[in-house]
Design a protein around this motif. Structure first.
Motif, short mmCIF file in Angstrom:
data_model
loop_
_atom_site.label_atom_id
_atom_site.label_comp_id
_atom_site.label_asym_id
_atom_site.label_seq_id
_atom_site.Cartn_x
_atom_site.Cartn_y
_atom_site.Cartn_z
N THR A 88 -26.45 6.62 -17.39
CA THR A 88 -26.70 7.03 -16.10
C THR A 88 -26.77 5.85 -15.23
OG1 THR A 88 -29.10 5.79 -16.59
CG2 THR A 88 -28.84 8.20 -17.03
N GLU A 90 -26.85 4.00 -11.52
CA GLU A 90 -27.74 3.69 -10.16
C GLU A 90 -26.94 4.10 -8.93
OE1 GLU A 90 -30.21 3.04 -7.18
OE2 GLU A 90 -30.78 2.63 -9.46
N ARG A 92 -26.89 3.45 -5.89
CA ARG A 92 -26.52 2.69 -5.01
C ARG A 92 -25.45 1.65 -5.43
NH1 ARG A 92 -32.09 -0.39 -4.61
NH2 ARG A 92 -32.32 0.14 -6.60
#
Length: 163
Positions: A88, A90, A92
């Motif tokens: 996964t 983030e 951002r």
């Protein structure tokens, strides 16, 4: 080794970073040899993989029996962080990477020996690995010559120094 060098020729026709190398000494995988493309994203990897698969299938030294797969990351990373299909990211991170990409300046290049010498050193390394693991196709790249002279063996049922 013969197949590795044929795949290496295929990789060199692509406009991206790639490497072909012996893998037999790497304890984290079961490959004897491998070639890798360094791409950005799974979509790009799938596109290149389809092109490579077609070229491998069409090459008389290779063909459909040669395995072509997509790996999403380095083996060491996957061993340490778990299966790549569970990664996964983030959201951002895209913004952070863009920030650094804008500010990154490539360092001054370190002078390298001419390409022909680097390629010769790489070929010699691959030949020596092939020799060590009993892959005599290395002789395709040495003009049929042995890297080392064969050792002398003796018949246990004979006497004297004759072989």
């Amino acid at each position: 080794m013969r197949q590795l060098m044929a795949v290496k020729t295929i990789t060199e026709a692509f406009d991206c970073f790639a490497k072909s190398a012996p893998e037999v000494d790497r304890p984290e995988n079961q490959s004897l040899y491998a070639s890798y493309f360094y791409l950005t994203g799974l979509d790009e990897a799938r596109k290149v993989c389809r092109e490579v698969r077609a070229k491998v299938d069409a090459d008389p030294a290779l063909g459909p029996s040669v395995k072509v797969t997509i790996k999403r990351g380095c083996t060491n990373y996957e061993r340490a962080c778990g299966p790549s299909n569970r990664y996964t990211f983030e959201p951002r991170l895209t913004e952070v990477e863009a920030y650094f990409r804008e500010r990154y300046r490539r360092p001054e290049p370190v002078p390298l020996p001419p390409k022909k010498y680097r390629e010769a050193a790489t070929l010699l390394e691959i030949e020596r690995v092939a020799y060590r693991i009993g892959d005599n196709t290395y002789k395709d790249f040495t003009g049929g010559k042995e890297i080392f002279p064969p050792t002398v063996s003796y018949d246990p049922d004979k006497s004297g120094d004759e072989g």
